[in-house]
Every structure is written in C-alpha cells, then in structure tokens.
Design an enzyme around this catalytic site. Structure first.
Site, mmCIF file in Angstrom:
data_model
loop_
_atom_site.group_PDB
_atom_site.id
_atom_site.type_symbol
_atom_site.label_atom_id
_atom_site.label_comp_id
_atom_site.label_asym_id
_atom_site.label_seq_id
_atom_site.Cartn_x
_atom_site.Cartn_y
_atom_site.Cartn_z
ATOM 1 N N LYS A 186 0.206 3.980 11.910
ATOM 2 C CA LYS A 186 1.282 4.525 11.062
ATOM 3 C C LYS A 186 0.580 5.224 9.915
ATOM 4 C CE LYS A 186 3.847 4.088 7.670
ATOM 5 N NZ LYS A 186 3.826 5.101 6.574
ATOM 6 N N GLU A 396 -5.035 -2.042 -11.755
ATOM 7 C CA GLU A 396 -5.526 -0.890 -10.993
ATOM 8 C C GLU A 396 -4.666 0.332 -11.330
ATOM 9 O OE1 GLU A 396 -5.126 -0.839 -6.658
ATOM 10 O OE2 GLU A 396 -7.146 -0.008 -6.584
#
Ligand code: ADP
Length: 494
Positions: A186, A396
């Site tokens: 995917k 992050e």
C-alpha cells in the site's frame, strides 16, 4: 511498458488511476481517484487510484494464488529473478529519480537520484541470499533426524510512507520475495507513482500476482490490507500513531508485524572532535537536503561547551550556502516539504521554539519568483538556547528544524540523549577511543555510529527500540527473522 520515460509528468499520466494487481495495471473497482499535486508548485501531477477493501481483496487474492507456485521456485532462482529486477530498476533509475523528485519535492541531485541508486543495491544484496534460507540439524536423538526448516509466511502486506518511498519499499519487498512470500504494497497517498512504476517494471520479470501494489488512503486502503484474513505478516514504516493502530489490528489476527517508526535522533559532539568532519556530518545527518524529512534526522545536537560556538557558526554557514529551489533543477540542494499539513506542522514547531525562548537561526534563502510561491518551502532553522523541556527538543518534527544544546560533561549529554521516548539512531563525534566505546555501548538506539552518519546500508540491521519500532530491516537477519517461519521436523527412524 519498459521504455525509458524521462519526462516525469508523462510517466505519472501513464500510471494515472491504476493499481498493479495480478501483473496488470488496473483501474480501481470503485472508479474513485485522488489528486496528487507537486509540493513545489501546487500543480496537479496526475490522479491516483483511490483503493478500497475490494481492491485490496483482489490484490491479496492474486498474491495468495501466486504464492503457492512462487514458494516452489528454488530459493536461488527467486534470488536470480530479484537480481534481474534490480538490474532493470538500475537501468531505469534516472526516470525513477525524476518521478520521485516531482511527487515528493526531494531535490534530484542531492536526494532523489541517490535514493533511486540505493534501490537497485538493495535488490542486488538480497538477490544473493536465497541459499541462506537454511535451517539446522539438532542432535536430539541418535535414531531421529531432527531439523528446522525455514518456510515463507505467505502473503505479506507492506505499508510505506512518502519520505523515501523507493528505498523503504525495497527494504520490505526484496527480502519478502526472496524468502518465498508474495507481497501487496500500500503506497503513501503523497507519493504513489514512482513505486507503481517499480511494480510495472518488475511485472515484466516476476510471475503475475507475486508482487502487487494498491494506492489509497490509510483507513480505506491500508486498514483493510492489515485486516485481510489472507495476509499473514505486516511490515510498516510510518508514524508512531499509525504504527500503533497497525500493531493493534495485527494483534487481533495474531500475526507478526515489523514496525519502523519515528525518531528524535541525538548527535553528541565532544570538544575533541574533528570540527570540519563533524559539521559535514551534522549537515548530512540532519538531512537538510531532504528538508529534515527523515526518521533518523539528527534533530538534537548536544555539543560540548568548548566547541559549541564554533560548531554553531560553521553549521549555520554551511546550511546558509545551500540553494533551495525547484526539486528537478540540478543546481538545487534543498527541495520542498511534502505537503501543506506538514508545512503547517513545521511552522508551528518553529513558533513553539521561539515561544520557548529559543534563538531561531534561519538559514538558506527562500527561492524567489512567482513560480515558487505556492511551494512548501521553509527556511532551515538551527535553534540555540532552547530549554531541554521544549517540544522542539522532545518531539519528532519531520522538518528542517534542529536544536543545538550546550553541555559540559559527557555523562550529562548521554543522559539527555537517552531521555527520549525514541531510540532509532544516534551518533557520537570524538577522537577519544574510551568515550567512543562508552557511548556506543550506552546510547539507547538501534543504530549507533561514531564519527560518521550514514543512512541505511544493505547488510547492516536497521531498526529502532522504544517507540521507534519493532524488528529490523536491511540485513540477512531481517529476511530470516521477519519473513520466514521456522518448522521443527523429527524423522523417527527406529
Ligand atoms: P506519515 O505521517 O508519514 O504520513 P502515516 O503513519 O500516517 O505517516 O502514514 C504511513 C503509511 O500508513 C501511509 O501509507 C498511510 O496511508 C498508511 N496509513 C495511515 N493510516 C493507516 C491505517 N489506519 N491503517 C493502515 N495504514 C495506514
């Protein structure tokens, strides 16, 4: 089609509204599609197939059918076919580089061409490892031959992100296929075309159904892939949040899962380092050329007090000299951020850093000209004077934002570096052997380097600890541990 198509717009149009299922480029069953736009200009590149559960089912069914015969192909022969794919992809690396530069905004010279080159390297590495799929004999009883046999798992579902789609897909599919599995990938919604081109090329070599790719949104297309009853293993690279969703869905089926997730990778710089080399390592490690969009980006730089000011000045000068611009222009050093959402997120973190009292040293100039106005360009920021509690240091960002933090002694730096939910990569810069060994042992990360900052290398296990993930990629162990099962067999000869 195996002709070289060096115009990335034409190639994207050729791949428009298609999955690759059963060796063929096919339209999505719903007829639905979504727009993929250039992050540099905002212009439409092409429409991608919006896959759903029906498309996933067609791809997995094709993979499950093909797997029976694929597992019977000898392991070395599978390796040879993967090697042939590697050679074909190598021949097409320039067109792949251009297409990935167009869809991701990663600069062609400094990023996209390098990624396209590593792709073939990974295929060639795994191509030679078919014979290593071996088991053991065990001295269990003199009258019994006792052994282990490695077998493929079956159909592997692979979910990939946009930041290095070619490389990250290769790390999953090459070992999975050599080990005798078939695969359904995917792709990421932001970057569906270059990976689809890889599939189209590989379909000229591999039997139909061995390797399939569907594109679409995470919940509509990724989730049904993980949940599909015939998928026996999931390998995922992406965010921590989505990784947890994937792990929970895999746990429902009790299937193994490999997760390569985020990072907040520390870089510790000691006073005694080689400054020029260290600064070059900081520029490369922070992936400024990729707008910092890397899970191993050196986004926390702990620098010892004696060298701190010189390090910051040299780093600023180097990043300042980099040219931001059109990703497809050979002169460009730094391309763009991937999407509006990411662009806004990065700007929000820069505002947080400023509000926390940090000094935002902005480097490199934004490209000028109307053509660049809609592009997702952000000036790289080197923060100094931030408190350790700032979210810029702890979370992050996935953008060109790093923080330089001054420290006095090594223990202090080590403690700060390890005080993180992440544990993907870390680097240490020193000429002192004892400090180097000490740091290598005590830094809490899956990939630790001293005096260098290389990206993933074929043959070296790569993968994080703590919230950075589960399992390893890129090595022989990664293939054996994550894409095979071990069967114990006893032959009683009495
Ligand atoms: P990023 O922030 O890098 O886009 P994500 O973790 O959201 O990270 O995306 C990584 C990949 O996971 C993409 O291919 C995305 O479509 C896919 N994805 C997102 N949500 C899901 C989900 N619920 N199930 C499976 N895959 C998903």
């Amino acid at each position: 089609m195996t002709d070289l198509v060096l115009d990335p717009h034409a190639l994207a149009k050729h791949l428009q509204q298609r999955h690759l299922i059963g060796g063929q480029l096919v339209a999505p069953s719903s007829g639905q599609s979504f727009e993929v736009a250039s992050p540099a200009t905002g212009a439409l590149i092409a429409l991608a197939a919006a896959g759903d559960a029906a498309d996933v089912d067609a791809a997995v069914t094709s993979a499950a059918t093909a797997q029976v015969a694929w597992a019977k192909v000898s392991a070395r022969q599978r390796g040879k076919l993967i090697g042939a794919c590697g050679a074909l992809l190598d021949a097409h690396k320039e067109e792949l580089a251009r297409l990935v530069a167009l869809e991701t905004g990663k600069a062609i010279r400094t990023e996209s061409r390098i990624e396209a080159g590593v792709l073939a390297d990974i295929f060639h590495f795994y191509a030679g490892l078919g014979s290593e799929l071996k088991g053991e004999t065990i001295p269990f009883h003199p009258d019994m031959l006792t052994m282990t046999i490695r077998e493929p798992i079956g159909v592997v579902g692979a979910i990939i992100p946009w930041n290095a789609p070619l490389l990250l897909m290769a790390l999953k599919i090459a070992p999975a296929l050599v080990a005798g599995n078939t695969v359904v990938v995917k792709s990421a919604e932001e970057a569906p075309f270059a990976v689809l081109r890889i599939c189209e090329l590989m379909a000229t070599i591999l039997p139909p159904g061995v390797f399939n790719l569907v594109s679409g949104m995470g919940p509509e297309c990724g989730a049904p892939l993980v949940a599909h009853p015939k998928v026996g293993k999931v390998t995922f690279t992406g965010s921590v949040e989505t990784g947890k969703i994937v792990a929970r869905a895999a746990a429902e089926k009790l299937i193994p899962v490999t997760l390569e997730l985020g990072g907040k990778s520390p870089m510790i710089v000691m006073d005694d380092c080689d400054l020029d080399r260290t600064v070059a390592g900081a520029v490369a490690g922070m992936r400024f050329t990729r707008m910092g969009q890397s899970c191993t980006a050196a986004s926390r730089m702990y620098v010892q007090a004696g060298i701190h000011d010189r390090f910051v000045a040299a780093l600023r000068a180097k990043v300042d000299a980099m040219l931001m611009g059109d990703p497809l222009d050979e002169k460009t050093d730094i391309g763009t951020i991937i999407s509006r959402a990411q662009f806004e997120k990065v700007n929000a973190y820069i505002a947080i850093g400023k509000a926390d009292g940090g000094t935002a040293n902005e480097c490199s100039a934004l490209p000028t000209g109307d053509a660049f106005k809609p592009g997702y360009y952000v000036r790289p920021v080197i923060f100094t004077d931030l408190p350790g509690s700032s979210r810029v240091i702890r979370e992050e960002i996935f953008g060109p934002v790093t923080a330089v933090i001054k420290f006095d002694d090594f223990e202090q730096a080590l403690a700060a570096a390890n005080d993180s939910e992440y544990g993907l990569a870390a680097t240490l810069w020193t000429r002192d052997l004892k400090t180097a060994l000490d740091g290598a042992r005590r830094l809490q990360a899956g990939f630790v380097q001293v005096n260098q900052n290389l990206v993933v290398q074929p043959g070296l296990s790569y993968g994080g600890i703590k919230s950075s993930g589960l399992g390893k990629e890129a090595s022989l162990e990664a293939m054996l541990d994550h894409f095979t099962t071990k069967k114990t067999v006893i032959l009683n000869m009495t």
